[in-house]
Scaffold this motif. Structure first.
Motif, PDB file in Angstrom:
ATOM      1  N   ALA A  47      17.105 120.248  58.385  1.00  0.00           N
ATOM      2  CA  ALA A  47      18.636 120.630  58.777  1.00  0.00           C
ATOM      3  C   ALA A  47      19.214 121.727  58.074  1.00  0.00           C
ATOM      4  O   ALA A  47      19.728 122.622  58.194  1.00  0.00           O
ATOM      5  CB  ALA A  47      19.372 119.330  59.069  1.00  0.00           C
TER       6      ALA A  47
ATOM      7  N   SER B 162      18.424 125.601  66.521  1.00  0.00           N
ATOM      8  CA  SER B 162      18.850 124.215  66.264  1.00  0.00           C
ATOM      9  C   SER B 162      20.277 123.984  65.644  1.00  0.00           C
ATOM     10  O   SER B 162      20.477 122.843  65.524  1.00  0.00           O
ATOM     11  CB  SER B 162      17.674 123.576  65.314  1.00  0.00           C
ATOM     12  N   VAL B 163      20.826 125.153  65.123  1.00  0.00           N
ATOM     13  CA  VAL B 163      21.968 124.953  64.468  1.00  0.00           C
ATOM     14  C   VAL B 163      23.087 125.141  65.409  1.00  0.00           C
ATOM     15  O   VAL B 163      23.634 126.040  66.316  1.00  0.00           O
ATOM     16  CB  VAL B 163      22.266 126.044  63.410  1.00  0.00           C
TER      17      VAL B 163
ATOM     18  N   PHE C  38      23.223 116.980  64.182  1.00  0.00           N
ATOM     19  CA  PHE C  38      23.072 118.174  63.382  1.00  0.00           C
ATOM     20  C   PHE C  38      22.018 118.812  63.627  1.00  0.00           C
ATOM     21  O   PHE C  38      21.034 118.431  64.279  1.00  0.00           O
ATOM     22  CB  PHE C  38      23.150 117.634  61.844  1.00  0.00           C
ATOM     23  N   ALA C  39      21.784 119.948  62.717  1.00  0.00           N
ATOM     24  CA  ALA C  39      20.447 120.849  63.258  1.00  0.00           C
ATOM     25  C   ALA C  39      19.171 120.354  62.889  1.00  0.00           C
ATOM     26  O   ALA C  39      18.842 120.347  61.773  1.00  0.00           O
ATOM     27  CB  ALA C  39      20.725 122.159  62.293  1.00  0.00           C
ATOM     28  N   ILE C  40      18.501 119.973  63.902  1.00  0.00           N
ATOM     29  CA  ILE C  40      16.970 119.818  63.823  1.00  0.00           C
ATOM     30  C   ILE C  40      16.377 120.281  64.892  1.00  0.00           C
ATOM     31  O   ILE C  40      16.807 120.407  66.107  1.00  0.00           O
ATOM     32  CB  ILE C  40      16.605 118.212  63.748  1.00  0.00           C
TER      33      ILE C  40
ATOM     34  N   ILE D 203      27.224 117.973  56.490  1.00  0.00           N
ATOM     35  CA  ILE D 203      25.942 117.379  57.062  1.00  0.00           C
ATOM     36  C   ILE D 203      25.518 116.294  56.304  1.00  0.00           C
ATOM     37  O   ILE D 203      24.856 115.341  56.738  1.00  0.00           O
ATOM     38  CB  ILE D 203      24.795 118.356  57.494  1.00  0.00           C
TER      39      ILE D 203
ATOM     40  N   ASN E 170      16.466 115.808  56.906  1.00  0.00           N
ATOM     41  CA  ASN E 170      17.681 116.331  56.244  1.00  0.00           C
ATOM     42  C   ASN E 170      17.304 117.787  55.633  1.00  0.00           C
ATOM     43  O   ASN E 170      18.127 118.661  55.806  1.00  0.00           O
ATOM     44  CB  ASN E 170      17.727 115.467  55.170  1.00  0.00           C
TER      45      ASN E 170
END
Ligand SMILES: Nc1ncnc2c1ncn2[C@@H]1O[C@H](COP(=O)(O)OP(=O)(O)O)[C@@H](O)[C@H]1O
Ligand SMILES: [Mg+2]
Lengths: 394, 243
Positions: free
Chosen positions: A46, A185-186, A343-345, A243, A43
Motif C-alpha cells: 500500500a 489501487s490508490v 487503503f491502497a492494495i 494509512i 502495508n
C-alpha cells in the motif's frame, strides 16, 4: 544431560501421537506467520503504491491549501516559488493545480476535484500521457480512475459536461471527453477526482503558471525551506501517517486472530500435557522408585512439552517455508472488493515475512509452549510416589 | 560377630484418614532385617505388606515410630535424600513390572544406572551382565510390548539388580505370572541372593513364593502376627530354572 536425552526419546517414542501434535501446533505456527506476513506485505504494498502514484518524494503545498478542507481550494493556488519552478523544468517535480468543479453525467450532478497535471510528467506513476493525445481538440480530455468511473457511470470515450469557477469566481462550463479509465489501487487519486492537462486547466481558470501543490520526484533534493516562498512541505511520512494509523487499527483485528491461534495451540499443548501426566502416573512412580527426584521428573515432563514446540517448529519449517515462499512469489488473490480495506492494495497481495516476524513468532510459541508445559507438571510436585505407583492422582 | 541390622523398624505405624476415623495400615511394627536375608511379608490382602515395603524403600513415610534403613532414618529424609537412597541402595520389583514402554530391554535396565554417573563402558558391562543373569541377553533390543509376562518380570529383576543394590523389595512379583514363570524368577532371585548376598524382602500372598522364603513374617491388620525362620526349599514341583 540425561534429562534432555530422555525427553527426546520419550516424545519420539510416542510416535504418531507426537507427530500429530507437532502438526497441529505447526499449523498455528504457519498461520500466524502467514497472516502477519500478509499484513506486513499489505502495508508495504500500500505504501509503495501510494508513493508511486500520489506522494512521490513529498509535496510542496500552497500556504492556503488544506487537504482536508475543499473550500480552501478557492484560494489555494499561486505561482511556483523559483526553486520549485527550476525543479519542474528539470523534470524533478510536477506541479498540480486543483479546483472544485461539478460534472453532469446523464443529468446527474457530481462534485469533483479537478486536478491539472502535465501530461508529460514522469514524477508520478500515472498514465497522464493519455491526456496529451487529445490535447489539440476542442473538448477537454479527462482521465479518471475506475472508482470514479463506477460512481459516475462514465466510460472511455464518453462526453460529460464540466462546470467550474474561474479565478474571478465566474461560472463556466465545457464538454470533456473521458480519454482513459485508469486502474489504480490508490483511492486517493481516484474517488471524486478527474485529471486534466495542466495547461488547459490554467487557461480555463485564468491561473497561468499557477499550482496548488508540487510533487517532488522520489529522491529529489528539497530546496531550503526559506527559499520555498511560504509553501509547506509534506514528506512521505506525513502522508503515510494516516494509512499507517489505519493499518495499525487493522492489525488490532489481526492481533486478536494471532492471539486466538496462539491460545488454540497452547490449549492443545496444555491438554496433551495434562493427559500425558494423567496417563503416565505409574511411569512417574517408577522413575521415582528408580531414584529420580520430583524435580527431575518435572524437568523431564516440562522438557517433553517444550520439545513438542521445537518439533512443531521443525515440522512447520518443512512445509511452511516452501508454502509461504510460494505464496510470497505468486501473491495471494484477495477475495471480493479490495476497496473495503480502506487503503491502497492491489488485487494480489505479496506477503513479506521479515526475520523479526519469523524469529519473534518462533520464540513466542516456544516460550508459551514451555510455560504451558510446565503448568500441569506442578501437579507432579504434589504426587506421592506410592500413589503414582498405584496409578492414582491426588 | 553381630553386625547392625540393615533395616530396623520400631513401633512403625501408618494411618490413613478414613472419613471421621483413621485406619491403621501398619500398627506398631517392630522388625529388623539383616544383610543377606531372603524374607517375606505374608498375610491377607490389606494387611499392610505393601505399606511396609514402601516405607522401607523410602517411597512413603511413617505416621509414627521409626524405620532405619542403611543407617538412615526414613522419616527424617528429605525428598532428595530419599531419592538418593532409592537410587543407590534399593531395587524395586513390582507386580505390574512397570517397564518403560518406549525403551528397549537394554535401555530399561540401563535406566537404573543413568543417575549414577558411571562411564558408558562400565554401564554397558553392567547392563549386559544383568541381562545375562536373567537369561535375556538375546532380547536386549526388544521392546516391553514384545515380551511375555515372565520375560518382563525378568527385565524388571535385571533393572533392580544392575546397580547391585543392598536391598531388593519385591511387591507381589509373581501375581501376574503363571506357575512356571513364578518358579523361574524365584529361583533367579534366590540365586542372586546366594551369590551376591543381596537382601530380598517380598510382599506376597502367593504360596509359591512362600516356599522359597527363609524367613516369613505374617502381618494381620497391620500387626506382626508371626515371624518364623522357614527352610526356603521348595518342593520338587515346578520346572527347573530355564529362560
Ligand atoms: N493411600 C492410601 N489411602 C488410604 N488407605 C490406604 C492407602 N494405602 C493403603 N491403604 C490402606 O492400608 C491398608 C494396607 O494396605 P496395603 O499395605 O496395600 O496392604 P497389602 O499390600 O497387604 O494388601 C489397606 O486397608 C489399604 O486400604
Ligand atoms: Mg499390596
Amino acid at each position: 544431560m540425561i534429562i534432555p536425552k530422555l525427553a527426546l526419546k520419550n516424545i519420539l517414542g510416542a510416535g504418531l501421537r507426537t507427530w500429530l501434535n507437532a502438526f497441529v501446533l505447526s499449523l498455528s505456527f504457519v498461520l500466524i506467520i502467514f497472516s502477519q506476513g500478509l499484513l506486513e506485505g499489505m502495508n508495504t504494498q500500500a505504501e509503495e503504491a501510494m508513493i508511486a502514484a500520489e506522494i512521490g518524494g513529498g509535496h510542496y503545498q500552497h500556504a492556503a491549501y488544506d487537504p482536508y478542507d475543499p473550500l480552501s481550494l478557492a484560494d489555494a493556488h499561486g505561482a511556483l516559488p523559483a526553486p520549485l519552478a527550476v525543479m519542474v523544468s528539470a523534470g524533478k517535480a510536477a506541479p498540480v493545480l486543483v479546483i472544485q468543479g461539478t460534472i453532469y453525467p446523464q443529468g446527474r450532478l457530481i462534485a469533483v476535484q479537478v486536478k491539472g497535471i502535465d501530461p508529460d510528467q514522469t514524477v508520478l506513476n500515472l498514465p497522464t500521457a493519455f491526456l496529451s493525445a487529445a490535447q489539440a481538440g476542442d473538448e477537454i480530455p479527462v482521465l479518471i480512475g475506475e472508482r470514479m468511473a463506477a460512481l459516475s457511470g462514465l466510460k472511455r470515450g464518453d462526453t460529460v459536461t464540466l462546470q467550474w469557477r474561474d479565478a474571478r469566481g465566474t461560472f463556466d462550463a465545457r464538454d470533456t471527453v473521458v480519454v482513459q479509465v485508469m486502474k489504480t489501487s490508490v483511492q486517493s487519486i481516484d474517488r471524486g477526482q478527474i485529471w486534466v492537462p495542466l495547461e488547459r486547466l490554467r487557461e480555463m481558470t485564468g491561473m497561468p503558471g499557477e499550482a496548488t501543490f508540487v510533487v517532488l520526484a522520489q529522491g529529489a533534493v528539497r530546496p531550503a525551506d526559506s527559499a520555498a516562498g511560504g509553501w509547506r512541505f509534506s514528506g512521505q511520512d506525513d502522508f503515510l501517517a494516516d494509512i499507517r494509523a489505519m493499518v495499525e487499527s487493522k492489525s488490532v483485528g489481526s492481533s486478536v486472530f494471532y492471539a486466538i491461534l496462539l491460545a488454540l495451540a497452547m490449549l492443545a499443548i496444555f491438554d496433551t500435557q495434562v493427559l500425558a501426566i494423567f496417563h503416565r502416573r505409574r511411569e512417574m512412580g517408577t522413575l521415582m522408585a528408580l531414584g529420580f527426584t520430583r524435580g527431575k521428573v518435572i524437568a523431564l515432563f516440562t522438557l517433553e512439552g517444550m520439545l513438542n514446540g521445537v518439533l512443531a517448529a521443525l515440522v512447520a519449517a518443512v512445509y511452511g517455508i516452501p508454502l509461504l515462499s510460494w505464496v510470497a512469489r505468486t501473491g495471494w488473490a484477495l477475495p471480493g472488493d479490495t476497496d473495503s480495506y480502506g487503503f491502497a492494495i492491489g488485487e494480489r497481495l505479496f506477503p513479506s515475512y521479515s526475520l523479526g516476524l519469523v524469529t519473534g513468532t518462533t520464540l513466542l510459541v516456544l516460550l508459551t509452549t514451555t510455560v504451558v508445559s510446565f503448568l500441569p507438571t506442578r501437579r507432579i510436585a504434589r504426587l506421592k510416589p506410592t500413589d503414582a505407583l498405584r496409578g492414582r492422582m491426588t | 560377630m553381630t553386625e547392625t541390622p540393615l533395616i530396623v523398624t520400631k513401633d512403625l505405624t501408618k494411618t490413613y484418614p478414613m472419613g471421621l476415623h483413621t485406619i491403621a495400615a501398619l500398627d506398631s511394627v517392630s522388625l529388623s532385617f539383616d544383610k543377606g536375608e531372603f524374607a517375606g511379608l505374608v498375610g491377607p490382602s490389606g494387611s499392610g505388606k505393601t505399606t511396609l515395603l514402601n516405607i522401607i524403600g523410602s517411597l512413603d513415610t511413617p505416621t509414627a515410630g521409626s524405620a532405619v534403613v542403611m543407617g538412615q532414618r526414613i522419616e527424617a529424609l528429605t525428598h532428595k535424600e530419599a531419592a538418593r537412597l532409592r537410587n543407590r541402595h534399593v531395587g524395586f520389583i513390582f507386580q505390574t513390572f512397570n517397564l518403560l514402554p518406549v525403551y528397549t530391554v537394554y535401555e530399561n535396565v540401563e535406566f537404573a544406572l543413568l543417575l549414577l554417573g558411571l562411564p558408558p563402558a562400565e554401564r554397558r558391562r553392567k547392563v549386559l551382565a544383568a541381562l545375562e543373569w536373567v537369561h535375556l541377553a538375546d532380547r536386549a533390543k526388544s521392546r516391553p510390548a514384545q515380551l511375555s509376562g515372565g520375560e518382563s518380570q525378568r527385565v524388571a529383576i535385571a533393572r533392580a539388580i544392575v546397580k547391585e543394590p543392598d536391598i531388593i523389595l519385591a511387591d507381589e512379583p509373581t501375581a501376574n505370572l503363571d506357575a512356571q514363570n513364578s518358579h523361574n524368577i524365584l529361583r533367579t532371585m534366590a540365586r542372586l541372593n546366594g551369590e551376591l548376598g543381596t537382601t530380598f524382602i517380598f510382599a506376597t500372598h502367593d504360596f509359591k513364593v512362600m516356599q522359597y522364603l527363609r524367613r516369613t513374617v505374617t502381618l494381620i491388620d497391620g500387626r506382626v502376627d508371626t515371624d518364623q525362620q522357614t527352610d526356603g526349599r521348595p518342593g520338587t514341583s515346578g520346572a527347573g530354572e530355564q529362560p
